[in-house]
Motif scaffolding. Structure first.
Motif, PDB file in Angstrom:
ATOM      1  N   PHE A  29       0.856  -1.196   0.000  1.00  0.00           N
ATOM      2  CA  PHE A  29       0.000   0.000   0.000  1.00  0.00           C
ATOM      3  C   PHE A  29       0.892   1.246   0.000  1.00  0.00           C
ATOM      4  O   PHE A  29       0.937   2.006   0.960  1.00  0.00           O
ATOM      5  CB  PHE A  29      -0.925  -0.015   1.224  1.00  0.00           C
ATOM      6  N   THR A  30       1.620   1.421  -1.085  1.00  0.00           N
ATOM      7  CA  THR A  30       2.660   2.445  -1.144  1.00  0.00           C
ATOM      8  C   THR A  30       2.498   3.374  -2.342  1.00  0.00           C
ATOM      9  O   THR A  30       3.444   4.036  -2.758  1.00  0.00           O
ATOM     10  CB  THR A  30       4.046   1.774  -1.218  1.00  0.00           C
ATOM     11  N   ARG A  31       1.290   3.470  -2.878  1.00  0.00           N
ATOM     12  CA  ARG A  31       1.057   4.309  -4.047  1.00  0.00           C
ATOM     13  C   ARG A  31       0.199   5.522  -3.666  1.00  0.00           C
ATOM     14  O   ARG A  31      -0.261   5.643  -2.541  1.00  0.00           O
ATOM     15  CB  ARG A  31       0.398   3.495  -5.159  1.00  0.00           C
ATOM     16  N   TYR A  32      -0.026   6.387  -4.642  1.00  0.00           N
ATOM     17  CA  TYR A  32      -0.892   7.536  -4.413  1.00  0.00           C
ATOM     18  C   TYR A  32      -2.268   7.087  -3.917  1.00  0.00           C
ATOM     19  O   TYR A  32      -2.783   6.038  -4.310  1.00  0.00           O
ATOM     20  CB  TYR A  32      -1.103   8.330  -5.701  1.00  0.00           C
ATOM     21  N   THR A  33      -2.864   7.929  -3.081  1.00  0.00           N
ATOM     22  CA  THR A  33      -4.272   7.745  -2.720  1.00  0.00           C
ATOM     23  C   THR A  33      -5.047   8.946  -3.259  1.00  0.00           C
ATOM     24  O   THR A  33      -4.476   9.858  -3.864  1.00  0.00           O
ATOM     25  CB  THR A  33      -4.457   7.669  -1.190  1.00  0.00           C
ATOM     26  N   ASN A  34      -6.336   8.964  -3.033  1.00  0.00           N
ATOM     27  CA  ASN A  34      -7.101  10.172  -3.335  1.00  0.00           C
ATOM     28  C   ASN A  34      -6.493  11.336  -2.576  1.00  0.00           C
ATOM     29  O   ASN A  34      -6.022  11.187  -1.445  1.00  0.00           O
ATOM     30  CB  ASN A  34      -8.560  10.009  -2.916  1.00  0.00           C
ATOM     31  N   VAL A  35      -6.513  12.516  -3.179  1.00  0.00           N
ATOM     32  CA  VAL A  35      -5.916  13.693  -2.553  1.00  0.00           C
ATOM     33  C   VAL A  35      -6.475  13.923  -1.163  1.00  0.00           C
ATOM     34  O   VAL A  35      -5.750  14.272  -0.220  1.00  0.00           O
ATOM     35  CB  VAL A  35      -6.152  14.939  -3.436  1.00  0.00           C
ATOM     36  N   ASP A  36      -7.767  13.731  -0.993  1.00  0.00           N
ATOM     37  CA  ASP A  36      -8.422  14.062   0.279  1.00  0.00           C
ATOM     38  C   ASP A  36      -8.404  12.933   1.302  1.00  0.00           C
ATOM     39  O   ASP A  36      -8.932  13.084   2.402  1.00  0.00           O
ATOM     40  CB  ASP A  36      -9.861  14.520   0.038  1.00  0.00           C
ATOM     41  N   ILE A  38      -7.971   8.333   2.103  1.00  0.00           N
ATOM     42  CA  ILE A  38      -8.627   7.061   1.810  1.00  0.00           C
ATOM     43  C   ILE A  38      -9.962   6.978   2.559  1.00  0.00           C
ATOM     44  O   ILE A  38     -10.122   7.537   3.651  1.00  0.00           O
ATOM     45  CB  ILE A  38      -7.727   5.867   2.174  1.00  0.00           C
ATOM     46  N   ASN A  39     -10.905   6.267   1.970  1.00  0.00           N
ATOM     47  CA  ASN A  39     -12.240   6.173   2.579  1.00  0.00           C
ATOM     48  C   ASN A  39     -12.205   5.518   3.949  1.00  0.00           C
ATOM     49  O   ASN A  39     -12.968   5.884   4.848  1.00  0.00           O
ATOM     50  CB  ASN A  39     -13.180   5.402   1.661  1.00  0.00           C
ATOM     51  N   GLU A  40     -11.312   4.535   4.129  1.00  0.00           N
ATOM     52  CA  GLU A  40     -11.212   3.846   5.417  1.00  0.00           C
ATOM     53  C   GLU A  40     -10.855   4.833   6.532  1.00  0.00           C
ATOM     54  O   GLU A  40     -11.424   4.776   7.638  1.00  0.00           O
ATOM     55  CB  GLU A  40     -10.148   2.748   5.314  1.00  0.00           C
ATOM     56  N   LEU A  41      -9.929   5.743   6.255  1.00  0.00           N
ATOM     57  CA  LEU A  41      -9.561   6.735   7.264  1.00  0.00           C
ATOM     58  C   LEU A  41     -10.661   7.774   7.420  1.00  0.00           C
ATOM     59  O   LEU A  41     -10.962   8.202   8.538  1.00  0.00           O
ATOM     60  CB  LEU A  41      -8.243   7.408   6.884  1.00  0.00           C
ATOM     61  N   LYS A  42     -11.269   8.181   6.332  1.00  0.00           N
ATOM     62  CA  LYS A  42     -12.374   9.136   6.439  1.00  0.00           C
ATOM     63  C   LYS A  42     -13.487   8.587   7.324  1.00  0.00           C
ATOM     64  O   LYS A  42     -14.060   9.306   8.154  1.00  0.00           O
ATOM     65  CB  LYS A  42     -12.922   9.458   5.048  1.00  0.00           C
ATOM     66  N   GLU A  58     -20.158  13.725   6.511  1.00  0.00           N
ATOM     67  CA  GLU A  58     -20.089  12.707   5.467  1.00  0.00           C
ATOM     68  C   GLU A  58     -18.701  12.741   4.852  1.00  0.00           C
ATOM     69  O   GLU A  58     -17.911  13.663   5.097  1.00  0.00           O
ATOM     70  CB  GLU A  58     -21.157  12.975   4.402  1.00  0.00           C
ATOM     71  N   ARG A  59     -18.386  11.746   4.030  1.00  0.00           N
ATOM     72  CA  ARG A  59     -17.041  11.652   3.467  1.00  0.00           C
ATOM     73  C   ARG A  59     -16.620  12.916   2.717  1.00  0.00           C
ATOM     74  O   ARG A  59     -15.474  13.346   2.794  1.00  0.00           O
ATOM     75  CB  ARG A  59     -16.948  10.446   2.524  1.00  0.00           C
ATOM     76  N   GLY A  60     -17.556  13.512   1.996  1.00  0.00           N
ATOM     77  CA  GLY A  60     -17.234  14.709   1.225  1.00  0.00           C
ATOM     78  C   GLY A  60     -16.935  15.920   2.080  1.00  0.00           C
ATOM     79  O   GLY A  60     -16.505  16.952   1.550  1.00  0.00           O
ATOM     80  N   GLN A  61     -17.141  15.796   3.399  1.00  0.00           N
ATOM     81  CA  GLN A  61     -16.867  16.895   4.328  1.00  0.00           C
ATOM     82  C   GLN A  61     -15.577  16.690   5.114  1.00  0.00           C
ATOM     83  O   GLN A  61     -15.287  17.447   6.041  1.00  0.00           O
ATOM     84  CB  GLN A  61     -18.028  17.045   5.309  1.00  0.00           C
ATOM     85  N   SER A 241       0.737  10.720   3.295  1.00  0.00           N
ATOM     86  CA  SER A 241       1.374   9.407   3.142  1.00  0.00           C
ATOM     87  C   SER A 241       0.362   8.267   3.246  1.00  0.00           C
ATOM     88  O   SER A 241      -0.410   8.191   4.211  1.00  0.00           O
ATOM     89  CB  SER A 241       2.445   9.234   4.216  1.00  0.00           C
ATOM     90  N   SER A 242       0.400   7.380   2.266  1.00  0.00           N
ATOM     91  CA  SER A 242      -0.523   6.243   2.261  1.00  0.00           C
ATOM     92  C   SER A 242      -0.289   5.362   3.483  1.00  0.00           C
ATOM     93  O   SER A 242      -1.250   4.885   4.116  1.00  0.00           O
ATOM     94  CB  SER A 242      -0.342   5.430   0.980  1.00  0.00           C
ATOM     95  N   ILE A 243       0.965   5.145   3.825  1.00  0.00           N
ATOM     96  CA  ILE A 243       1.309   4.292   4.966  1.00  0.00           C
ATOM     97  C   ILE A 243       0.818   4.916   6.268  1.00  0.00           C
ATOM     98  O   ILE A 243       0.232   4.249   7.134  1.00  0.00           O
ATOM     99  CB  ILE A 243       2.828   4.072   5.002  1.00  0.00           C
ATOM    100  N   SER A 244       1.032   6.218   6.403  1.00  0.00           N
ATOM    101  CA  SER A 244       0.591   6.920   7.609  1.00  0.00           C
ATOM    102  C   SER A 244      -0.929   6.901   7.741  1.00  0.00           C
ATOM    103  O   SER A 244      -1.459   6.823   8.854  1.00  0.00           O
ATOM    104  CB  SER A 244       1.096   8.366   7.579  1.00  0.00           C
ATOM    105  N   GLN A 245      -1.625   6.979   6.608  1.00  0.00           N
ATOM    106  CA  GLN A 245      -3.083   6.934   6.663  1.00  0.00           C
ATOM    107  C   GLN A 245      -3.576   5.603   7.227  1.00  0.00           C
ATOM    108  O   GLN A 245      -4.512   5.560   8.031  1.00  0.00           O
ATOM    109  CB  GLN A 245      -3.680   7.173   5.276  1.00  0.00           C
TER     110      GLN A 245
END
Length: 368
Positions: A29-36, A38-42, A58-61, A241-245
Motif C-alpha cells: 500500500f505504497t502508491r498515491y491515494t485520493n488527494v483528500d 482514503i475512505n477507510e480513514l475518512k 459525510e465523506r465529502g466533508q 502518506s498512504s502508509i501513515s493513513q
C-alpha cells in the motif's frame, strides 16, 4: 543541556499503530491515494467526530492532510482574500499569523493575559470583529498556555459569532486528548451547533498518539470549503502518506488505552512543573487544562535580573543553567516562557533545580 522546547511527545508510537504501518508497507500500500484521503480513514474520522464531539459529517466533508498545520494553511488559502482579517487570540501558536499573511490576510490578535486565564472574552471578540473579518482561529486546549475553554465560554463566544454570518471559524482541537480539566473537553461546534455551516473542526493524530513524524492531520466542515481546501492541497502536496493513513485508521479506531496512559504521565509532569515554577523567585505559572506545556509569567524575574526581553531571559537560562525554553514573545505574549514537559520526570527535576540555582544566585548577586 536540558531541552524543554520540543512540542512533541517523548513516547514512541504505540506498537499496534506502528504495526499497521508495517503491514501497509508489506501489503504494497505504497502508491498515491485520493488527494483528500482514503475512505477507510475518512470513515474512522467520521466515527471519531460523532462519538467524541457529537458532530456528524459525510465523506465529502472530510479532508486528510500532511499534519494539522497543512490543514490550517489550506483553510487560510481557501477563505482569505487580500486584505481580509483573521482573528487569532493571543497567546497563539506561532504559525497562525504567518499562515494568514501568506494568504495575503491580516492577523488581528486580541490579547488574553493571565488575569483572564489566557482566554479571550466575548467582549474582546466582538471588539475585534470588523467588516473585513473573514476568519477566526480558536485553539483549545491552547499551545502554548494549556488553557481550554469551557462549554459555557465557547457558547458565549459562539453567541457573538452568530451575529456575523460572513465569518468562518477554524477550531484547532489538536490537544483534545491531552486534557485533564474537571469538565469534559468541548469543541466549539459541540457547544454551538448553529455554526455548523461555517465551522471547520481541525484535529490530528500527532499529539494524542505520539505520531508527530507520521504527519496526519484532518478536518471536517462545510463541503464547499472542504472541497476548496482539497483543491489547494491537490496542487501542493497531494495526498498524505498512504502508509501513515493506514496507521491513523488503527490509531483512531483501535484500543485507546495508550492515550489514557500517556495522558496520565503528562498530568503528573504538569503538576510537578507548575508547582516547581511557582516556587521560583519572580515566576508565576497558571495550571493548565491540557497539552504538554507550562506557560510561565517571568516578567518579575526579568525585572529583577535586568533582562529587557524574554529572549534575553531564555538565553540566560540556557547559558548559565543549561536549560532551553521558548521565549513567550513568539507566541504573542512577551514576558513569558513556554516549557514543554514532554520529557522524563528526571529531566524536569533537574531543569527546575537548575533554574532555581540560576535565579536565586542572580537575585542574590543583584541585591548585593
Amino acid at each position: 543541556m536540558i531541552g524543554l522546547g520540543a512540542g512533541e511527545p517523548d513516547f514512541d508510537t504505540p506498537a499496534h499503530i506502528a504495526q499497521a504501518g508495517i503491514e501497509a508497507i508489506k501489503s504494497g500500500f505504497t502508491r498515491y491515494t485520493n488527494v483528500d484521503g482514503i475512505n477507510e480513514l475518512k470513515d474512522a474520522i467520521i466515527a471519531k467526530f460523532d462519538v467524541d464531539n457529537a458532530i456528524r459529517y459525510e465523506r465529502g466533508q472530510i479532508l486528510v492532510s500532511s499534519g494539522a498545520k497543512q490543514t490550517i494553511y489550506n483553510l487560510c488559502m481557501a477563505v482569505l482574500d487580500p486584505g481580509d482579517e483573521a482573528i487569532i487570540p493571543a497567546p497563539y501558536w506561532v504559525s497562525y499569523p504567518d499562515m494568514v499573511m501568506l494568504a495575503d490576510g491580516h492577523p488581528v490578535m486580541p490579547f488574553a493575559g493571565p488575569a483572564q486565564g489566557y482566554k479571550i472574552t466575548p467582549r474582546q471578540l466582538a471588539a475585534a470583529i470588523t467588516p473585513k473579518t473573514r476568519l477566526v482561529l480558536l485553539n483549545s486546549p491552547c499551545n502554548p498556555t494549556g488553557a481550554a475553554y469551557t462549554r459555557a465560554e465557547l457558547r458565549a463566544l459562539g453567541e457573538v459569532l452568530l451575529e456575523y454570518p460572513r465569518v468562518i471559524i477554524g477550531t484547532d482541537d489538536m490537544y483534545e486528548k491531552i486534557y485533564w480539566a474537571p469538565e469534559p473537553f468541548c469543541s466549539l461546534l459541540t457547544a454551538v451547533p448553529e455554526l455548523y455551516n461555517r465551522t471547520i473542526t481541525i484535529n490530528g493524530v500527532s499529539k494524542a498518539y505520539a505520531m508527530t513524524g507520521w504527519r496526519i492531520g484532518y478536518c471536517g466542515g462545510p463541503k464547499e470549503i472542504i472541497t476548496a481546501m482539497g483543491t489547494i492541497q491537490g496542487q501542493s502536496t497531494s495526498n498524505a502518506s498512504s502508509i501513515s493513513q493506514k496507521a491513523a485508521v488503527v490509531a483512531l479506531s483501535g484500543d485507546q488505552t495508550c492515550v489514557a496512559k500517556m495522558n496520565e504521565a503528562f498530568k503528573a509532569r504538569h503538576d510537578f512543573v507548575v508547582k516547581g515554577l511557582n516556587a521560583l523567585p519572580g515566576v508565576s505559572c497558571l495550571a493548565g487544562a491540557g497539552t504538554f506545556y507550562a506557560f510561565a509569567d517571568v516578567s518579575k524575574a526579568m525585572a529583577a535580573l535586568g533582562c529587557r526581553e524574554d529572549g534575553e531571559f531564555a538565553e540566560l537560562l540556557l547559558n548559565e543553567g543549561g536549560v532551553a525554553v521558548v521565549p513567550g514573545g513568539g507566541f504573542g505574549a512577551p514576558g513569558h516562557i513556554r516549557i514543554s514537559f514532554a520529557t522524563s520526570m528526571q529531566n524536569l527535576e533537574k531543569a527546575i533545580e537548575r533554574m532555581e540555582r540560576v535565579l536565586a544566585g542572580r537575585t542574590v548577586a543583584k541585591s548585593a
